[in-house]
Write a protein that holds these residues in place. Structure first.
Motif, PDB file in Angstrom:
ATOM      1  N   PRO A  58       0.846  -1.198   0.000  1.00  0.00           N
ATOM      2  CA  PRO A  58       0.000   0.000   0.000  1.00  0.00           C
ATOM      3  C   PRO A  58       0.884   1.251   0.000  1.00  0.00           C
ATOM      4  O   PRO A  58       1.917   1.279   0.652  1.00  0.00           O
ATOM      5  N   ASN A  59       0.475   2.269  -0.751  1.00  0.00           N
ATOM      6  CA  ASN A  59       1.318   3.461  -0.803  1.00  0.00           C
ATOM      7  C   ASN A  59       1.250   4.224   0.509  1.00  0.00           C
ATOM      8  O   ASN A  59       0.547   3.829   1.432  1.00  0.00           O
ATOM      9  N   THR A  60       1.968   5.309   0.588  1.00  0.00           N
ATOM     10  CA  THR A  60       2.143   6.012   1.857  1.00  0.00           C
ATOM     11  C   THR A  60       0.840   6.529   2.451  1.00  0.00           C
ATOM     12  O   THR A  60       0.779   6.772   3.644  1.00  0.00           O
ATOM     13  N   ASP A  61      -0.215   6.679   1.638  1.00  0.00           N
ATOM     14  CA  ASP A  61      -1.500   7.095   2.211  1.00  0.00           C
ATOM     15  C   ASP A  61      -2.343   5.897   2.629  1.00  0.00           C
ATOM     16  O   ASP A  61      -3.483   6.051   3.047  1.00  0.00           O
ATOM     17  N   GLY A  62      -1.783   4.676   2.490  1.00  0.00           N
ATOM     18  CA  GLY A  62      -2.481   3.466   2.908  1.00  0.00           C
ATOM     19  C   GLY A  62      -3.410   2.893   1.864  1.00  0.00           C
ATOM     20  O   GLY A  62      -4.082   1.889   2.084  1.00  0.00           O
ATOM     21  N   SER A  63      -3.454   3.482   0.687  1.00  0.00           N
ATOM     22  CA  SER A  63      -4.356   3.058  -0.375  1.00  0.00           C
ATOM     23  C   SER A  63      -3.804   1.869  -1.155  1.00  0.00           C
ATOM     24  O   SER A  63      -2.615   1.811  -1.454  1.00  0.00           O
ATOM     25  N   ASP A  64      -4.686   0.940  -1.491  1.00  0.00           N
ATOM     26  CA  ASP A  64      -4.313  -0.180  -2.352  1.00  0.00           C
ATOM     27  C   ASP A  64      -4.540   0.136  -3.833  1.00  0.00           C
ATOM     28  O   ASP A  64      -4.129  -0.622  -4.695  1.00  0.00           O
ATOM     29  N   ASP A  65      -5.239   1.241  -4.152  1.00  0.00           N
ATOM     30  CA  ASP A  65      -5.582   1.548  -5.540  1.00  0.00           C
ATOM     31  C   ASP A  65      -4.386   1.978  -6.373  1.00  0.00           C
ATOM     32  O   ASP A  65      -4.357   1.738  -7.574  1.00  0.00           O
ATOM     33  N   GLU A  66      -3.433   2.634  -5.754  1.00  0.00           N
ATOM     34  CA  GLU A  66      -2.201   3.041  -6.428  1.00  0.00           C
ATOM     35  C   GLU A  66      -1.042   2.631  -5.523  1.00  0.00           C
ATOM     36  O   GLU A  66      -0.445   3.461  -4.842  1.00  0.00           O
ATOM     37  N   PRO A  67      -0.716   1.337  -5.517  1.00  0.00           N
ATOM     38  CA  PRO A  67       0.302   0.850  -4.579  1.00  0.00           C
ATOM     39  C   PRO A  67       1.703   1.298  -4.953  1.00  0.00           C
ATOM     40  O   PRO A  67       1.938   1.877  -6.015  1.00  0.00           O
ATOM     41  N   GLU A  68       2.603   0.994  -4.037  1.00  0.00           N
ATOM     42  CA  GLU A  68       4.009   1.332  -4.212  1.00  0.00           C
ATOM     43  C   GLU A  68       4.789   0.087  -4.636  1.00  0.00           C
ATOM     44  O   GLU A  68       4.615  -0.989  -4.066  1.00  0.00           O
ATOM     45  N   LEU A  69       5.636   0.254  -5.629  1.00  0.00           N
ATOM     46  CA  LEU A  69       6.565  -0.802  -6.015  1.00  0.00           C
ATOM     47  C   LEU A  69       7.696  -0.823  -4.998  1.00  0.00           C
ATOM     48  O   LEU A  69       8.266   0.217  -4.679  1.00  0.00           O
ATOM     49  N   ALA A  70       7.994  -2.007  -4.486  1.00  0.00           N
ATOM     50  CA  ALA A  70       9.079  -2.153  -3.515  1.00  0.00           C
ATOM     51  C   ALA A  70       9.963  -3.316  -3.935  1.00  0.00           C
ATOM     52  O   ALA A  70       9.467  -4.348  -4.408  1.00  0.00           O
ATOM     53  N   PHE A  71      11.277  -3.132  -3.780  1.00  0.00           N
ATOM     54  CA  PHE A  71      12.218  -4.216  -4.068  1.00  0.00           C
ATOM     55  C   PHE A  71      13.449  -4.038  -3.207  1.00  0.00           C
ATOM     56  O   PHE A  71      13.823  -2.932  -2.836  1.00  0.00           O
ATOM     57  N   GLU A  72      14.065  -5.174  -2.900  1.00  0.00           N
ATOM     58  CA  GLU A  72      15.317  -5.181  -2.137  1.00  0.00           C
ATOM     59  C   GLU A  72      15.971  -6.533  -2.382  1.00  0.00           C
ATOM     60  O   GLU A  72      15.303  -7.560  -2.377  1.00  0.00           O
ATOM     61  N   LEU A  73      17.270  -6.502  -2.588  1.00  0.00           N
ATOM     62  CA  LEU A  73      18.020  -7.731  -2.854  1.00  0.00           C
ATOM     63  C   LEU A  73      19.220  -7.832  -1.921  1.00  0.00           C
ATOM     64  O   LEU A  73      19.744  -6.820  -1.450  1.00  0.00           O
ATOM     65  N   LEU A  74      19.639  -9.051  -1.701  1.00  0.00           N
ATOM     66  CA  LEU A  74      20.864  -9.282  -0.940  1.00  0.00           C
ATOM     67  C   LEU A  74      22.042  -8.653  -1.683  1.00  0.00           C
ATOM     68  O   LEU A  74      22.112  -8.694  -2.918  1.00  0.00           O
ATOM     69  N   ARG A  75      22.980  -8.100  -0.957  1.00  0.00           N
ATOM     70  CA  ARG A  75      24.124  -7.409  -1.572  1.00  0.00           C
ATOM     71  C   ARG A  75      24.907  -8.289  -2.548  1.00  0.00           C
ATOM     72  O   ARG A  75      25.405  -7.801  -3.552  1.00  0.00           O
ATOM     73  N   ARG A  76      25.010  -9.558  -2.255  1.00  0.00           N
ATOM     74  CA  ARG A  76      25.828 -10.431  -3.111  1.00  0.00           C
ATOM     75  C   ARG A  76      25.293 -10.568  -4.539  1.00  0.00           C
ATOM     76  O   ARG A  76      26.016 -11.042  -5.412  1.00  0.00           O
ATOM     77  N   VAL A  77      24.060 -10.131  -4.792  1.00  0.00           N
ATOM     78  CA  VAL A  77      23.516 -10.223  -6.153  1.00  0.00           C
ATOM     79  C   VAL A  77      23.282  -8.858  -6.786  1.00  0.00           C
ATOM     80  O   VAL A  77      22.719  -8.766  -7.875  1.00  0.00           O
ATOM     81  N   TRP A  78      23.717  -7.793  -6.113  1.00  0.00           N
ATOM     82  CA  TRP A  78      23.564  -6.466  -6.686  1.00  0.00           C
ATOM     83  C   TRP A  78      24.325  -6.365  -8.008  1.00  0.00           C
ATOM     84  O   TRP A  78      25.358  -6.998  -8.201  1.00  0.00           O
ATOM     85  N   GLY A  79      23.827  -5.538  -8.902  1.00  0.00           N
ATOM     86  CA  GLY A  79      24.509  -5.252 -10.156  1.00  0.00           C
ATOM     87  C   GLY A  79      24.365  -6.328 -11.218  1.00  0.00           C
ATOM     88  O   GLY A  79      25.049  -6.282 -12.231  1.00  0.00           O
ATOM     89  N   GLN A  80      23.458  -7.278 -11.030  1.00  0.00           N
ATOM     90  CA  GLN A  80      23.274  -8.362 -12.001  1.00  0.00           C
ATOM     91  C   GLN A  80      21.946  -8.275 -12.748  1.00  0.00           C
ATOM     92  O   GLN A  80      21.582  -9.196 -13.477  1.00  0.00           O
ATOM     93  N   GLY A  81      21.207  -7.173 -12.548  1.00  0.00           N
ATOM     94  CA  GLY A  81      19.954  -6.961 -13.272  1.00  0.00           C
ATOM     95  C   GLY A  81      18.733  -7.638 -12.679  1.00  0.00           C
ATOM     96  O   GLY A  81      17.646  -7.571 -13.259  1.00  0.00           O
ATOM     97  N   TYR A  82      18.877  -8.260 -11.533  1.00  0.00           N
ATOM     98  CA  TYR A  82      17.737  -8.964 -10.942  1.00  0.00           C
ATOM     99  C   TYR A  82      16.619  -8.013 -10.509  1.00  0.00           C
ATOM    100  O   TYR A  82      15.440  -8.332 -10.658  1.00  0.00           O
ATOM    101  N   ALA A  83      16.960  -6.869  -9.947  1.00  0.00           N
ATOM    102  CA  ALA A  83      15.926  -5.930  -9.486  1.00  0.00           C
ATOM    103  C   ALA A  83      15.085  -5.445 -10.661  1.00  0.00           C
ATOM    104  O   ALA A  83      13.849  -5.426 -10.579  1.00  0.00           O
ATOM    105  N   THR A  84      15.726  -5.084 -11.749  1.00  0.00           N
ATOM    106  CA  THR A  84      14.996  -4.622 -12.925  1.00  0.00           C
ATOM    107  C   THR A  84      14.131  -5.736 -13.496  1.00  0.00           C
ATOM    108  O   THR A  84      12.961  -5.528 -13.833  1.00  0.00           O
ATOM    109  N   GLU A  85      14.682  -6.930 -13.571  1.00  0.00           N
ATOM    110  CA  GLU A  85      13.948  -8.086 -14.110  1.00  0.00           C
ATOM    111  C   GLU A  85      12.713  -8.390 -13.258  1.00  0.00           C
ATOM    112  O   GLU A  85      11.611  -8.596 -13.784  1.00  0.00           O
ATOM    113  N   ALA A  86      12.886  -8.420 -11.956  1.00  0.00           N
ATOM    114  CA  ALA A  86      11.769  -8.708 -11.058  1.00  0.00           C
ATOM    115  C   ALA A  86      10.716  -7.600 -11.142  1.00  0.00           C
ATOM    116  O   ALA A  86       9.514  -7.880 -11.223  1.00  0.00           O
TER     117      ALA A  86
END
Length: 179
Positions: free
Chosen positions: A93-121
């Motif tokens: 849910p975005n910062t106003d708590g709404s599900d109608d326009e949610p927030e995209l969230a992503f986080e990866l373990l450091r050992r896989v940074w820079g390999q394009g996984y975040a963009t792909e996901a």
């Protein structure tokens, strides 16, 4: 049209290298590891505190509660070739708590940074969001987080001009993308 959150429990997305699916309690250690790796500029409530919270048990409880929830949520990002979970991507849910326009969230373990996984996901999540009837997504990012800002730019997110100033942890920038 059925509201997009009605089918959130069924979400499993597949890319060339990743399977995005609901978290399993047995994977709580991966999520806690991400908490330990966070940049010291991240606000304290999003890092492991002096008492060791969140504990592994806390994270396990969160995963259990997510499985009961019908709102948008983050999915475990599992590498298909090795079967290991490397992070998450999904909608919250975005910062106003709404599900109608949610927030995209992503986080990866450091050992896989820079390999394009975040963009792909994130591309897979964007495709699902559009097919599910969402019309707009948000993202927030600290101004100092160049890697995440780069991912969001590749995905077509643009800065809205809204900034939440924070002299201690870095300003939060608000970005949006119409689908």
């Amino acid at each position: 049209m059925e509201h997009p959150t009605a089918r959130v429990r069924e979400i499993v997305l597949e890319t060339d290298r990743l399977l995005l699916r609901p978290w399993q309690v047995s994977e709580a250690a991966v999520q806690r590891e991400m908490w330990t790796e966070r940049d010291p500029r991240v606000p304290p409530h999003r890092r492991i505190d002096a008492e060791g919270h969140p504990t592994l048990e806390d994270v396990e409880d969160w995963i259990r509660s997510w499985s009961q929830s019908g709102s948008p949520r983050v999915l475990a990002a599992e590498r298909k070739a090795s079967g290991d979970v490397i992070g998450y991507c999904g909608l919250i849910p975005n910062t106003d708590g709404s599900d109608d326009e949610p927030e995209l969230a992503f986080e990866l373990l450091r050992r896989v940074w820079g390999q394009g996984y975040a963009t792909e996901a994130a591309r897979a999540v964007l495709g699902w969001a559009q097919a599910s009837g969402y019309r707009r997504l948000w993202a927030t990012v600290r101004d100092w987080n160049g890697a995440s800002r780069g991912v969001l730019a590749k995905l077509g997110f643009v800065e809205t001009g809204r900034v939440d100033p924070d002299e201690v942890h870095g300003d939060s920038l608000f970005l949006a993308r119409d689908l």
